[in-house]
Design a protein around this motif. Sequence first.
Motif, PDB file in Angstrom:
ATOM      1  N   UNK A 106       0.810  -1.214   0.000  1.00  0.00           N
ATOM      2  CA  UNK A 106       0.000   0.000   0.000  1.00  0.00           C
ATOM      3  C   UNK A 106       0.845   1.267   0.000  1.00  0.00           C
ATOM      4  N   UNK A 107       2.149   1.142  -0.214  1.00  0.00           N
ATOM      5  CA  UNK A 107       3.030   2.304  -0.166  1.00  0.00           C
ATOM      6  C   UNK A 107       3.764   2.457  -1.494  1.00  0.00           C
ATOM      7  N   UNK A 108       4.208   3.681  -1.732  1.00  0.00           N
ATOM      8  CA  UNK A 108       4.973   3.971  -2.936  1.00  0.00           C
ATOM      9  C   UNK A 108       6.270   4.668  -2.553  1.00  0.00           C
ATOM     10  N   UNK A 109       7.374   4.141  -3.046  1.00  0.00           N
ATOM     11  CA  UNK A 109       8.686   4.759  -2.835  1.00  0.00           C
ATOM     12  C   UNK A 109       9.184   5.357  -4.141  1.00  0.00           C
ATOM     13  N   UNK A 110       9.851   6.481  -4.036  1.00  0.00           N
ATOM     14  CA  UNK A 110      10.500   7.107  -5.175  1.00  0.00           C
ATOM     15  C   UNK A 110      12.008   6.915  -5.024  1.00  0.00           C
ATOM     16  N   UNK A 111      12.622   6.265  -5.999  1.00  0.00           N
ATOM     17  CA  UNK A 111      14.053   5.972  -5.926  1.00  0.00           C
ATOM     18  C   UNK A 111      14.780   6.742  -7.018  1.00  0.00           C
ATOM     19  N   UNK A 112      15.756   7.531  -6.617  1.00  0.00           N
ATOM     20  CA  UNK A 112      16.625   8.243  -7.548  1.00  0.00           C
ATOM     21  C   UNK A 112      17.964   7.503  -7.599  1.00  0.00           C
TER      22      UNK A 112
END
Length: 291
Positions: A106-112
């Motif tokens: 249920x979560x979203x991570x943003x990876x750079x």
Amino acid sequence: MPDLVLKNGFTSFTPLGGDFYFVYVTSDGYVSWYPYMVFESKCDIDVTYYPFDKQTCNIVFKTWSYLRWEVNLTVPAEDKIGFFEFVTNSIWEVTSLDAFDDVTNDETDITFVIHLRRKPYHYIMTLLVPVVFLGVLNPVSFLIPADAGEKMGYSVTIFLTFIVYLTIISSELPANSESNCILSIYLIIKLQVSVIIIFVSSIQLRINHRKRSRKIGKGFIAIVRLERRLRCIKSISDMNAEENDNPKDNVVDMEWTDVSSAIDYFAFLVLIFTDILITVVMYSVIISNYD
């Protein structure tokens, strides 16, 4: 505002933003938020090919208190990472960039993702070139005559110099038990070679100072004969032995100093070719990673 935090931060777990930030609200209800903050992140370092190593750093952001259907983080198709305030570094250069959103439950991570490559020119001049020169000086120990009195001191000095460079390289590298630096392995091999040189030199000096009355063994005689043939050296007894077809005559003028000189000759040849082979292989493996 959403509590956007740096997931793999190095110092504190602080949400992005603060009470002193302003937001822009237009008449149609569109809200623009431009926060700013300096973060310190941590990366997994692979020092195998130091100083020609490449590193990949992942910077992960997430909303700590919101679910995906409450705050949905997305990455634009273009301009994933902006270089508006980017300042070049004297040690690292950025080779490529990427960014993506990772949906987990249920979560979203943003990876750079930032791909870095070390600039090796400083290390070539201060580490690699001196180490190569020291490697060339290592076999020179067998060019010093045993009677000069400096043979053992020279060998120990080269051995201690390699220890100093190994200490310098170890201090430059981050503590890491998952990968070993090839350059450190190369220096350890050089240390082992130096130990062998000290050991052989000790035996050689003992042989050189043996009494003339002590009989020379057949193995040492064979070594001296082979050394003289390779160097095209013929003594008076050698020429007499060829004329009389009696190989025993050429043992008459052999002394323990001749045995010591023969050991010097063969040890120098073996070590100089071994050093060239090890150096070419090691540096070829290290530099190949930089392509």
